[in-house]
Design a protein around this motif. Structure first.
Motif, PDB file in Angstrom:
ATOM      1  N   GLU A  66     148.843  62.714  33.514  1.00  0.00           N
ATOM      2  CA  GLU A  66     150.104  63.357  33.156  1.00  0.00           C
ATOM      3  C   GLU A  66     150.337  64.591  34.013  1.00  0.00           C
ATOM      4  O   GLU A  66     151.492  64.910  34.364  1.00  0.00           O
ATOM      5  CB  GLU A  66     150.087  63.724  31.669  1.00  0.00           C
ATOM      6  CG  GLU A  66     151.387  64.334  31.146  1.00  0.00           C
ATOM      7  CD  GLU A  66     151.467  65.849  31.366  1.00  0.00           C
ATOM      8  OE1 GLU A  66     152.598  66.374  31.316  1.00  0.00           O
ATOM      9  OE2 GLU A  66     150.414  66.491  31.568  1.00  0.00           O
ATOM     10  N   THR A  67     149.249  65.296  34.385  1.00  0.00           N
ATOM     11  CA  THR A  67     149.377  66.488  35.236  1.00  0.00           C
ATOM     12  C   THR A  67     149.934  66.116  36.599  1.00  0.00           C
ATOM     13  O   THR A  67     150.772  66.825  37.163  1.00  0.00           O
ATOM     14  CB  THR A  67     148.016  67.188  35.376  1.00  0.00           C
ATOM     15  OG1 THR A  67     147.503  67.499  34.074  1.00  0.00           O
ATOM     16  CG2 THR A  67     148.144  68.469  36.173  1.00  0.00           C
ATOM     17  N   VAL A  68     149.473  64.998  37.147  1.00  0.00           N
ATOM     18  CA  VAL A  68     149.987  64.524  38.443  1.00  0.00           C
ATOM     19  C   VAL A  68     151.500  64.323  38.355  1.00  0.00           C
ATOM     20  O   VAL A  68     152.260  64.763  39.231  1.00  0.00           O
ATOM     21  CB  VAL A  68     149.301  63.203  38.855  1.00  0.00           C
ATOM     22  CG1 VAL A  68     149.933  62.643  40.128  1.00  0.00           C
ATOM     23  CG2 VAL A  68     147.811  63.414  39.064  1.00  0.00           C
ATOM     24  N   ALA A  69     151.950  63.662  37.295  1.00  0.00           N
ATOM     25  CA  ALA A  69     153.379  63.393  37.129  1.00  0.00           C
ATOM     26  C   ALA A  69     154.155  64.684  36.874  1.00  0.00           C
ATOM     27  O   ALA A  69     155.220  64.910  37.466  1.00  0.00           O
ATOM     28  CB  ALA A  69     153.588  62.409  35.978  1.00  0.00           C
ATOM     29  N   ARG A  70     153.627  65.528  35.994  1.00  0.00           N
ATOM     30  CA  ARG A  70     154.329  66.767  35.630  1.00  0.00           C
ATOM     31  C   ARG A  70     154.531  67.685  36.827  1.00  0.00           C
ATOM     32  O   ARG A  70     155.566  68.333  36.972  1.00  0.00           O
ATOM     33  CB  ARG A  70     153.536  67.472  34.527  1.00  0.00           C
ATOM     34  CG  ARG A  70     153.995  68.871  34.204  1.00  0.00           C
ATOM     35  CD  ARG A  70     153.371  69.391  32.909  1.00  0.00           C
ATOM     36  NE  ARG A  70     151.999  68.971  32.736  1.00  0.00           N
ATOM     37  CZ  ARG A  70     150.929  69.639  33.181  1.00  0.00           C
ATOM     38  NH1 ARG A  70     151.091  70.743  33.882  1.00  0.00           N
ATOM     39  NH2 ARG A  70     149.708  69.196  32.942  1.00  0.00           N
ATOM     40  N   LEU A  71     153.525  67.755  37.702  1.00  0.00           N
ATOM     41  CA  LEU A  71     153.608  68.628  38.866  1.00  0.00           C
ATOM     42  C   LEU A  71     154.344  67.971  40.036  1.00  0.00           C
ATOM     43  O   LEU A  71     154.603  68.622  41.050  1.00  0.00           O
ATOM     44  CB  LEU A  71     152.199  69.045  39.310  1.00  0.00           C
ATOM     45  CG  LEU A  71     151.377  69.845  38.293  1.00  0.00           C
ATOM     46  CD1 LEU A  71     150.003  70.152  38.851  1.00  0.00           C
ATOM     47  CD2 LEU A  71     152.094  71.127  37.900  1.00  0.00           C
ATOM     48  N   GLY A  72     154.663  66.685  39.905  1.00  0.00           N
ATOM     49  CA  GLY A  72     155.383  65.991  40.972  1.00  0.00           C
ATOM     50  C   GLY A  72     154.586  65.905  42.263  1.00  0.00           C
ATOM     51  O   GLY A  72     155.155  66.005  43.358  1.00  0.00           O
ATOM     52  N   LEU A  73     153.287  65.690  42.162  1.00  0.00           N
ATOM     53  CA  LEU A  73     152.421  65.710  43.339  1.00  0.00           C
ATOM     54  C   LEU A  73     152.578  64.440  44.164  1.00  0.00           C
ATOM     55  O   LEU A  73     152.727  63.343  43.627  1.00  0.00           O
ATOM     56  CB  LEU A  73     150.965  65.866  42.909  1.00  0.00           C
ATOM     57  CG  LEU A  73     150.641  67.162  42.151  1.00  0.00           C
ATOM     58  CD1 LEU A  73     149.184  67.172  41.716  1.00  0.00           C
ATOM     59  CD2 LEU A  73     150.941  68.383  43.014  1.00  0.00           C
ATOM     60  N   HIS A  74     152.519  64.605  45.481  1.00  0.00           N
ATOM     61  CA  HIS A  74     152.598  63.465  46.407  1.00  0.00           C
ATOM     62  C   HIS A  74     151.188  62.904  46.559  1.00  0.00           C
ATOM     63  O   HIS A  74     150.350  63.476  47.259  1.00  0.00           O
ATOM     64  CB  HIS A  74     153.152  63.922  47.752  1.00  0.00           C
ATOM     65  CG  HIS A  74     153.437  62.804  48.693  1.00  0.00           C
ATOM     66  ND1 HIS A  74     154.058  61.632  48.298  1.00  0.00           N
ATOM     67  CD2 HIS A  74     153.194  62.663  50.025  1.00  0.00           C
ATOM     68  CE1 HIS A  74     154.191  60.832  49.336  1.00  0.00           C
ATOM     69  NE2 HIS A  74     153.661  61.416  50.390  1.00  0.00           N
ATOM     70  N   MET A  75     150.936  61.807  45.878  1.00  0.00           N
ATOM     71  CA  MET A  75     149.567  61.323  45.771  1.00  0.00           C
ATOM     72  C   MET A  75     149.552  59.805  45.626  1.00  0.00           C
ATOM     73  O   MET A  75     150.402  59.223  44.951  1.00  0.00           O
ATOM     74  CB  MET A  75     148.887  61.964  44.555  1.00  0.00           C
ATOM     75  CG  MET A  75     147.414  61.638  44.388  1.00  0.00           C
ATOM     76  SD  MET A  75     146.729  62.360  42.858  1.00  0.00           S
ATOM     77  CE  MET A  75     146.994  64.106  43.149  1.00  0.00           C
ATOM     78  N   LEU A  76     148.567  59.192  46.282  1.00  0.00           N
ATOM     79  CA  LEU A  76     148.298  57.770  46.085  1.00  0.00           C
ATOM     80  C   LEU A  76     146.970  57.662  45.347  1.00  0.00           C
ATOM     81  O   LEU A  76     145.944  58.104  45.849  1.00  0.00           O
ATOM     82  CB  LEU A  76     148.219  57.039  47.425  1.00  0.00           C
ATOM     83  CG  LEU A  76     147.935  55.532  47.340  1.00  0.00           C
ATOM     84  CD1 LEU A  76     149.092  54.797  46.666  1.00  0.00           C
ATOM     85  CD2 LEU A  76     147.660  54.948  48.723  1.00  0.00           C
ATOM     86  N   ILE A  77     147.003  57.085  44.161  1.00  0.00           N
ATOM     87  CA  ILE A  77     145.806  56.925  43.341  1.00  0.00           C
ATOM     88  C   ILE A  77     145.383  55.464  43.415  1.00  0.00           C
ATOM     89  O   ILE A  77     146.133  54.576  42.993  1.00  0.00           O
ATOM     90  CB  ILE A  77     146.079  57.330  41.877  1.00  0.00           C
ATOM     91  CG1 ILE A  77     146.597  58.775  41.809  1.00  0.00           C
ATOM     92  CG2 ILE A  77     144.821  57.172  41.028  1.00  0.00           C
ATOM     93  CD1 ILE A  77     147.198  59.138  40.459  1.00  0.00           C
ATOM     94  N   VAL A  78     144.208  55.223  43.975  1.00  0.00           N
ATOM     95  CA  VAL A  78     143.712  53.857  44.140  1.00  0.00           C
ATOM     96  C   VAL A  78     142.504  53.674  43.235  1.00  0.00           C
ATOM     97  O   VAL A  78     141.494  54.377  43.384  1.00  0.00           O
ATOM     98  CB  VAL A  78     143.317  53.572  45.608  1.00  0.00           C
ATOM     99  CG1 VAL A  78     142.838  52.134  45.746  1.00  0.00           C
ATOM    100  CG2 VAL A  78     144.481  53.850  46.537  1.00  0.00           C
ATOM    101  N   ILE A  79     142.600  52.737  42.300  1.00  0.00           N
ATOM    102  CA  ILE A  79     141.510  52.479  41.364  1.00  0.00           C
ATOM    103  C   ILE A  79     140.824  51.178  41.747  1.00  0.00           C
ATOM    104  O   ILE A  79     141.431  50.106  41.729  1.00  0.00           O
ATOM    105  CB  ILE A  79     142.037  52.415  39.915  1.00  0.00           C
ATOM    106  CG1 ILE A  79     142.713  53.745  39.553  1.00  0.00           C
ATOM    107  CG2 ILE A  79     140.891  52.117  38.944  1.00  0.00           C
ATOM    108  CD1 ILE A  79     143.364  53.757  38.190  1.00  0.00           C
ATOM    109  N   TYR A  80     139.552  51.299  42.116  1.00  0.00           N
ATOM    110  CA  TYR A  80     138.726  50.125  42.407  1.00  0.00           C
ATOM    111  C   TYR A  80     138.227  49.598  41.054  1.00  0.00           C
ATOM    112  O   TYR A  80     137.215  50.064  40.527  1.00  0.00           O
ATOM    113  CB  TYR A  80     137.548  50.518  43.299  1.00  0.00           C
ATOM    114  CG  TYR A  80     137.913  50.851  44.727  1.00  0.00           C
ATOM    115  CD1 TYR A  80     137.516  50.027  45.773  1.00  0.00           C
ATOM    116  CD2 TYR A  80     138.633  52.001  45.047  1.00  0.00           C
ATOM    117  CE1 TYR A  80     137.831  50.333  47.100  1.00  0.00           C
ATOM    118  CE2 TYR A  80     138.958  52.319  46.363  1.00  0.00           C
ATOM    119  CZ  TYR A  80     138.550  51.481  47.382  1.00  0.00           C
ATOM    120  OH  TYR A  80     138.854  51.795  48.691  1.00  0.00           O
TER     121      TYR A  80
END
Length: 550
Positions: free
Chosen positions: A450-464
């Protein structure tokens, strides 16, 4: 309004240069956090104290500044302990402002031995004692974090925080710190070793990154014909150098490992030569001369035998050696030959052959990692969590420099990756942050999605995502042990990402990555989460080495 001690703490810290701080607010740190904001610092609120301190750790690593975090007393502090321990073992300059119970509150539910707790994991315990010493106490804590490169926990008892402060914040100029130079005798002995070597290898570690030693080490390597390698923590330091073999240790490619083991002289600059970097000592030729350079005497020879121990800053030592070499007109090709260049080019992980185990429902983690390497922009920060998967991004995804890789593995804790990525994204907003997580670690750190979304961060999260704690599956499975307790039903992360406002995509085969490519090409704002269903029975090459170290 009557001025309080918490305001003096905040003013002192902002005078010292604190512009960003992380935390989670409780009643105990409410006033000091608000005061920091009023003095101009930006507050980054996390959803868990464990995430907050890990964000501050990553931010400090990438900026080179003292990271600051603030938490409530008692449980607020205990929630930070895993991240605090990681920062201790990674030698991160970090200041944790921890509220503490009032001296007379002997029956408080929050009361614990906070100083004993933080000292037990190797952090430094400091305290604000009262109005007469508040500025001195705060400066001392910040200074120790910066100079000793260790987390400092500054205790702020509630009764002291709320006491009146009638003085004035006055801080004398901070003296610059000059890097330590090596002794002449140490330089001379190392020079003799270089003159005798035919196949020198330079291994740079975190200390080389901190001292800004890349240019000096590359010039030294050019003069003596050395190959260049790094520890995992310094991955990317020599990116783009044609003689860079990559990470030394369990993540080394077979070709790189063969070359490293052939070195007749190993020069470690700011690298501890621990079991991971040396594969429990097996990667270093028993007949090789080992020179270790470090600015801390206790680091010399701690993990591996050393023939020449050099006490000094990595960059300064490299410059001294280079000066002496040039003065004696010593230059050689070493093993910088066409044959070695060909071996390096053909033997890198991006070109190493393997049997692709992908199916219609699951993608081989190596195939996934190679594809990501090809499509990701060069300017990025790669963050890896801990777990069975973690070698794949480190080995297959190239980074542009040492600033492009954050490796919170000093404590080997699972679950710190997402918070680390948030701290990295705030420190380097000019780059795409790529968070590589396992499914177990992603679920451990889930509150910060939720913090990633709230802060509007430019991020690619890859889950293996292998629906298991894969390291335990692959280690204990061959012994015939039951594995039900480390395997789980398949969990879909993409809908969860969508629920908090992050675009989610499920990847089962190579074609599914087209959505990631389109997102990258569109340069869309915000974050994307990739739930990659990876083949669960592909065993990482480095895993056996990892369990040998337990």
């Amino acid at each position: 309004m009557e001025r309080k001690i918490y305001d003096a703490v905040a003013e002192t810290l902002t005078y010292l240069g604190v512009k960003v701080f992380f935390g989670l607010i409780g009643s105990g740190n409410f006033h000091v956090s608000n005061a920091l904001c009023e003095w101009g610092a930006q507050f980054i609120p996390a959803r868990h104290e464990g995430g907050a301190i890990t964000m501050a750790d990553a931010w400090a690593r990438l900026t080179g500044l003292v990271g600051v975090c603030t938490v409530h007393q008692g449980p607020g502090l205990t929630n930070t302990m895993t991240g605090l321990t990681e920062a201790v073992k990674s030698r991160t300059p970090l200041l944790l402002l921890a509220a503490d119970t009032a001296g007379a509150a002997v029956h408080s539910n929050f009361k614990i031995d906070q100083e004993g707790l933080v000292r037990s994991v190797g952090a430094i315990a400091e305290r604000v004692h009262g109005p007469a010493t508040v500025v001195e106490d705060t400066v001392r804590a910040w200074w120790r974090a910066q100079v000793e490169r260790r987390p400092v926990v500054l205790m702020l008892p509630l009764d002291v925080q709320s006491a009146p402060f009638e003085g004035k914040v006055s801080i004398p100029p901070i003296a610059p710190i000059y890097p330590a130079r090596p002794s002449g005798e140490a330089v001379t002995r190392t020079l003799y070793a270089l003159e005798a070597a035919q196949r020198p290898l330079i291994i740079a570690g975190r200390g080389a990154v901190i001292s800004g030693a890349r240019d000096a080490l590359e010039a030294l390597g050019e003069q003596v014909g050395a190959l260049m390698a790094t520890s995992a923590a310094a991955n990317g330091l020599f990116a783009g150098n044609p003689w860079y073999v990559g990470i030394s240790g369990g993540f080394a490619s077979p070709a790189a490992a063969e070359l490293i083991a052939s070195a007749d002289l190993v020069l470690a600059f700011g690298a501890s030569l621990n079991m991971w970097t040396t594969r429990h000592g097996k990667l270093i030729n028993p007949g090789a001369t080992v020179v270790q350079v470090d600015h801390e005497p206790q680091a010399l020879g701690y993990h591996h035998r050393v023939d020449i121990a050099v006490l000094g800053d990595a960059r300064q030592t490299a410059l001294e050696l280079l000066r002496e070499l040039l003065g004696h007109d010593i230059s050689r090709q070493g093993w910088r030959t066409d044959e070695v260049a060909r071996k390096l080019a053909e033997g890198c992980w991006q070109r190493a052959p393997y049997e692709d185990r992908s199916s219609e429902l699951q993608i081989d983690p190596r195939t996934l990692s190679r594809a990501l390497d090809e499509m990701l922009p060069e300017e990025k920060v790669l963050v890896t969590d801990s777990g069975h998967f973690m070698g794949y991004p480190a080995m297959y995804i190239r980074v542009p420099d040492a600033q492009g890789f954050v490796f919170t593995q000093a404590y080997q804790s699972v679950g710190l990756g997402l918070a680390t990525a948030i701290g990295a994204a705030i420190a380097r907003p000019d780059r795409l942050t790529v968070a590589a997580l396992g499914d177990g670690g992603a679920l451990m750190g889930l509150s910060e999605l939720e913090t990633v979304a709230r802060l509007g961060l430019h991020m690619l999260i890859v889950i293996y995502n292998d629906s298991a704690y894969g390291a335990e599956v692959h280690h204990f499975g061959p012994e015939g042990a039951p594995l039900d307790i480390v395997r789980f039903p398949d969990f879909d992360f993409a809908p969860l990402a969508e629920a908090v406002g992050i675009r989610g995509v499920t990847v089962r085969k190579l074609e599914d990555l087209e959505a990631v490519g389109q997102w990258l090409e569109a340069e869309a704002e915000g974050a994307m989460l990739v739930d990659a269903k990876v083949v669960p029975d592909v065993v990482a090459e480095w895993l056996e080495e990892a369990f040998r170290g337990h």
